[in-house]
Write an enzyme that holds these catalytic residues in place. Structure first.
Site, mmCIF file in Angstrom:
data_model
loop_
_atom_site.group_PDB
_atom_site.id
_atom_site.type_symbol
_atom_site.label_atom_id
_atom_site.label_comp_id
_atom_site.label_asym_id
_atom_site.label_seq_id
_atom_site.Cartn_x
_atom_site.Cartn_y
_atom_site.Cartn_z
ATOM 1 N N LYS A 174 0.890 -1.175 0.000
ATOM 2 C CA LYS A 174 0.000 0.000 0.000
ATOM 3 C C LYS A 174 0.922 1.217 0.000
ATOM 4 O O LYS A 174 1.389 1.679 1.035
ATOM 5 C CB LYS A 174 -0.881 -0.021 1.249
ATOM 6 C CG LYS A 174 -2.182 0.756 1.162
ATOM 7 C CD LYS A 174 -2.048 2.234 0.870
ATOM 8 C CE LYS A 174 -1.524 3.053 2.010
ATOM 9 N NZ LYS A 174 -1.166 4.446 1.617
ATOM 10 N N GLU A 177 -0.300 7.567 -0.976
ATOM 11 C CA GLU A 177 -1.296 8.092 -1.919
ATOM 12 C C GLU A 177 -0.798 9.367 -2.596
ATOM 13 O O GLU A 177 -1.403 9.828 -3.557
ATOM 14 C CB GLU A 177 -2.635 8.335 -1.206
ATOM 15 C CG GLU A 177 -2.624 9.393 -0.106
ATOM 16 C CD GLU A 177 -2.125 8.869 1.248
ATOM 17 O OE1 GLU A 177 -1.173 8.062 1.281
ATOM 18 O OE2 GLU A 177 -2.676 9.290 2.281
ATOM 19 N N SER A 227 5.562 8.641 9.365
ATOM 20 C CA SER A 227 5.727 9.604 10.459
ATOM 21 C C SER A 227 5.553 8.932 11.822
ATOM 22 O O SER A 227 5.025 7.815 11.923
ATOM 23 C CB SER A 227 4.686 10.713 10.307
ATOM 24 O OG SER A 227 3.401 10.135 10.363
ATOM 25 N N CYS A 282 14.402 11.126 5.672
ATOM 26 C CA CYS A 282 14.404 10.749 7.088
ATOM 27 C C CYS A 282 15.815 10.785 7.661
ATOM 28 O O CYS A 282 15.986 10.800 8.867
ATOM 29 C CB CYS A 282 13.823 9.361 7.265
ATOM 30 S SG CYS A 282 14.783 8.126 6.398
ATOM 31 N N GLU A 382 10.048 17.369 14.097
ATOM 32 C CA GLU A 382 10.691 17.071 12.809
ATOM 33 C C GLU A 382 10.145 18.095 11.813
ATOM 34 O O GLU A 382 8.932 18.206 11.642
ATOM 35 C CB GLU A 382 10.306 15.655 12.371
ATOM 36 C CG GLU A 382 10.951 15.248 11.064
ATOM 37 C CD GLU A 382 10.498 13.863 10.592
ATOM 38 O OE1 GLU A 382 9.314 13.539 10.730
ATOM 39 O OE2 GLU A 382 11.355 13.128 10.073
HETATM 40 P P1 NAD Z 1 2.830 9.363 6.824
HETATM 41 O O1 NAD Z 1 2.969 8.763 8.167
HETATM 42 O O2 NAD Z 1 1.914 10.518 6.647
HETATM 43 O O3 NAD Z 1 2.356 8.247 5.754
HETATM 44 C C1 NAD Z 1 3.005 6.996 5.671
HETATM 45 C C2 NAD Z 1 1.982 5.949 5.207
HETATM 46 O O4 NAD Z 1 0.955 5.808 6.192
HETATM 47 C C3 NAD Z 1 1.284 6.303 3.896
HETATM 48 O O5 NAD Z 1 1.178 5.133 3.118
HETATM 49 C C4 NAD Z 1 -0.081 6.815 4.339
HETATM 50 O O6 NAD Z 1 -1.090 6.529 3.408
HETATM 51 C C5 NAD Z 1 -0.330 6.050 5.621
HETATM 52 N N1 NAD Z 1 -1.106 6.838 6.599
HETATM 53 C C6 NAD Z 1 -1.152 8.191 6.726
HETATM 54 N N2 NAD Z 1 -1.935 8.536 7.765
HETATM 55 C C7 NAD Z 1 -2.378 7.388 8.317
HETATM 56 C C8 NAD Z 1 -3.217 7.081 9.437
HETATM 57 N N3 NAD Z 1 -3.753 8.047 10.183
HETATM 58 N N4 NAD Z 1 -3.459 5.781 9.720
HETATM 59 C C9 NAD Z 1 -2.918 4.795 8.976
HETATM 60 N N5 NAD Z 1 -2.118 5.032 7.904
HETATM 61 C C10 NAD Z 1 -1.846 6.307 7.583
HETATM 62 O O7 NAD Z 1 4.333 9.738 6.357
HETATM 63 P P2 NAD Z 1 4.780 10.562 5.077
HETATM 64 O O8 NAD Z 1 4.469 11.995 5.286
HETATM 65 O O9 NAD Z 1 4.336 9.895 3.839
HETATM 66 O O10 NAD Z 1 6.370 10.346 5.142
HETATM 67 C C11 NAD Z 1 7.231 11.211 5.844
HETATM 68 C C12 NAD Z 1 7.575 10.648 7.206
HETATM 69 O O11 NAD Z 1 8.178 9.369 7.063
HETATM 70 C C13 NAD Z 1 8.602 11.495 7.951
HETATM 71 O O12 NAD Z 1 8.226 11.564 9.299
HETATM 72 C C14 NAD Z 1 9.904 10.713 7.798
HETATM 73 O O13 NAD Z 1 10.849 10.912 8.816
HETATM 74 C C15 NAD Z 1 9.386 9.307 7.822
HETATM 75 N N6 NAD Z 1 10.335 8.398 7.201
HETATM 76 C C16 NAD Z 1 11.058 7.596 8.013
HETATM 77 C C17 NAD Z 1 12.003 6.743 7.470
HETATM 78 C C18 NAD Z 1 12.829 5.856 8.343
HETATM 79 O O14 NAD Z 1 13.488 4.987 7.834
HETATM 80 N N7 NAD Z 1 12.824 6.038 9.651
HETATM 81 C C19 NAD Z 1 12.190 6.693 6.078
HETATM 82 C C20 NAD Z 1 11.403 7.528 5.281
HETATM 83 C C21 NAD Z 1 10.470 8.380 5.856
#
Ligand code: NAD
Length: 498
Positions: A174, A177, A227, A282, A382
């Site tokens: 998944k 989006e 996140s 990240c 962050e």
């Molecule tokens: P996000 O948490 O908004 O989304 C990640 C995934 O979760 C997406 O597929 C999204 O559809 C889904 N999602 C969003 N809200 C949700 C909810 N309420 N319930 C269930 N699923 C949900 O993250 P993002 O903005 O796409 O990515 C950026 C974040 O990812 C930053 O915080 C970054 O630090 C982190 N990140 C971490 C690493 C690592 O290895 N630690 C690597 C890349 C990114």
């Protein structure tokens, strides 16, 4: 009218029946590139049922054949490297060079998955008791799922499904989006490489679709990257539903600068590691910790940083692209305003930024703060934008204390010419990935991606040997073979001490 992208279910690309569609936009122009459906309940059920059925045959496919699929796949990915990077650059806004890097770091994991036979070797001990041997085997789990973020739409899906599938599992992906076009193309190439029907499924959507995966009884393991709040939700809900979960979350990565470091290297590395990819990595360096006299370099850092210009991905001179969305840009603008209001000194202010020819892009200029304290929101949160904050301390010990008190533990680095200082730092700092004169220390796929503390929930990390452990179950087999004379077993535990 933009097209709705299909989902990969049961080996076919199917149009979704969902009426709920999410716009996928070009962040440099706001042009709608495509619509992503929110998978319906029936579609999610169909994907998981197909993955469950496919597992029964895929798990029996000999390991060298599974490895050959990965060999063909990594070859195809390399052939399509530029094409994938163009799709990725358009939907994320990353510069073309950076988009190629995103794809390449994923290809390296697919290459590594081709070594699966060696990676899945168990252990054996002969004569654990007289004429009894024990061997351990690694067997696949079943249906696994991956939930990925927007910021690496090639690399992070490729962290997950090639290794999981090489281990003999089937996989439901998944993707984010916000940029699902690259993951769809990755899946098309996987089919072209010869992946059997049902081994990989791709469904689209957001929170509801993620929750359906987290609670589904037929999913054994969840790999998540995103996140902090969502990572905590995924870990809590997935484990409450008795699944194996690894959740990689947010970060606040510090770079420590000792006064004996090479000034020009420090400045260029700080600028690249904080503003590259518009700070949406990240492992970006978002916090510079200047020790002692190194603080005197801050004005020169500001002067060089102010020269940096974002731009469109086709502009070869652009240092980085736009932020992924208008909401992301507004969030960073809010944090910049809070930093000023809380008393930090804004040496370079990129909060109002325009790029000629692209009036609607989500642009932010490079931003630099000094005089930041740990209580300020720009230190605690962050930021995920092209913003670097500077803190100043007197000793290396003070810098280590500051980093260890921060809730995150993804990456950190030190710039110095002192081996002793670097050795002490690498030992004492409580962060999972440490760079010594390397600003963004992301390990290659034969190691694992080892964030700690608030940046990771779970035990076993992404790729490398740890991912093979994550995607497999260990079985130990203890065996004894009788000669002609049978040995009669008694009721008591056998004691082997003589
Ligand atoms: P996000 O948490 O908004 O989304 C990640 C995934 O979760 C997406 O597929 C999204 O559809 C889904 N999602 C969003 N809200 C949700 C909810 N309420 N319930 C269930 N699923 C949900 O993250 P993002 O903005 O796409 O990515 C950026 C974040 O990812 C930053 O915080 C970054 O630090 C982190 N990140 C971490 C690493 C690592 O290895 N630690 C690597 C890349 C990114």
């Amino acid at each position: 009218m933009a097209k709705t992208i299909p989902q990969l279910i049961d080996g076919e690309w199917r149009e979704s029946r969902s009426r709920e569609l999410i716009e996928v936009t070009d962040p440099a122009t706001q042009r709608v590139l495509a619509l992503a459906p929110k998978a319906t309940h029936e579609e999610i059920e169909a994907a998981i049922a197909s993955a469950k059925a496919a597992f029964l045959t895929w798990r029996e496919v000999p390991v060298p054949e599974r490895a050959r699929l990965m060999l063909r796949y990594q070859h195809l990915l390399k052939e399509h490297h530029d094409e994938l990077a163009e799709i990725l650059a358009e939907e994320t806004g990353k510069t073309f060079a950076d988009a190629k890097g995103d794809v390449w770091r994923g290809i390296e994991v697919a290459e590594h998955a081709a070594n699966i036979a060696s990676l899945m070797m168990g252990e054996t001990v002969e004569n654990v008791a007289r004429e009894i041997d024990t061997a351990s085997w690694m067997q696949p789990l079943g249906v696994c799922a991956g939930i990925t973020p927007f910021n690496f739409p090639a690399m992070i899906p490729l962290w997950m499904f090639p290794l999981a599938i090489a281990c003999g599992n089937t996989f439901v992906l998944k993707p984010s989006e916000q940029d699902p076009l690259t993951p769809n193309r990755l899946a098309e190439l996987f089919l072209e490489a010869g992946a059997p029907k049902g081994v990989l499924q791709v469904i689209h959507g957001g929170r509801e679709q993620v929750d359906a995966l987290l609670t589904h009884p037929d999913i054994r393991a969840i790999s998540f990257v995103g996140s902090v709040p969502v990572g905590q939700h995924v870990y809590r809900t997935g484990t409450a539903h008795l699944k194996r979960v690894q959740a990689f979350a947010g970060a606040k990565n510090h770079m420590v600068i000792l006064p004996d470091a090479h000034k020009d290297q420090v400045i260029s590395n700080l600028i690249g590691a904080s503003c590259g990819a518009a700070g949406q990595r990240c492992m970006a360096i978002s916090t510079a910790v200047f020790v002692g006299a190194a603080r005197e370099w801050i004005p020169e850092l500001a002067a060089q940083m102010a020269e940096l210009r974002p731009g469109h991905w086709k502009d070869a001179h652009a240092a980085y692209g736009p932020l992924i969305s208008q909401q992301a840009k507004q969030r960073v603008q809010r944090l910049i305003a809070e930093g000023k209001a809380e008393g930090a000194e804004c040496l370079v202010d990129g909060s109002q930024c325009t790029v000629e020819g692209f009036p609607d892009g989500n642009w932010l200029g490079p931003t630099l703060f000094r005089g930041v304290t740990p209580k300020m929101s720009i230190y605690r949160e962050e930021i995920f934008g092209p913003v670097l904050i500077c803190l100043e301390v007197d000793t290396l010990e003070d810098a280590i204390e500051l980093i260890n008190a921060n809730p995150y533990g993804n990456g950190t680095s030190i710039f110095t010419r002192s081996g002793g200082a670097a050795r002490h730092f690498q030992h004492a700092v409580e962060v999972g990935q440490v760079g010594i004169n390397v600003p963004i220390p992301v390990p290659l796929p034969f190691f694992s991606f080892t964030g700690w503390r608030g940046s990771f929930y779970g035990d076993l990390h992404a790729y490398g040997k740890q991912a093979v452990r994550f995607f497999t179950e260990t079985k130990t087999v203890t065996s004894r073979w009788f000669d002609d004379e049978p040995v009669v077993a008694g009721p008591n535990m056998t004691i082997h001490l003589k």
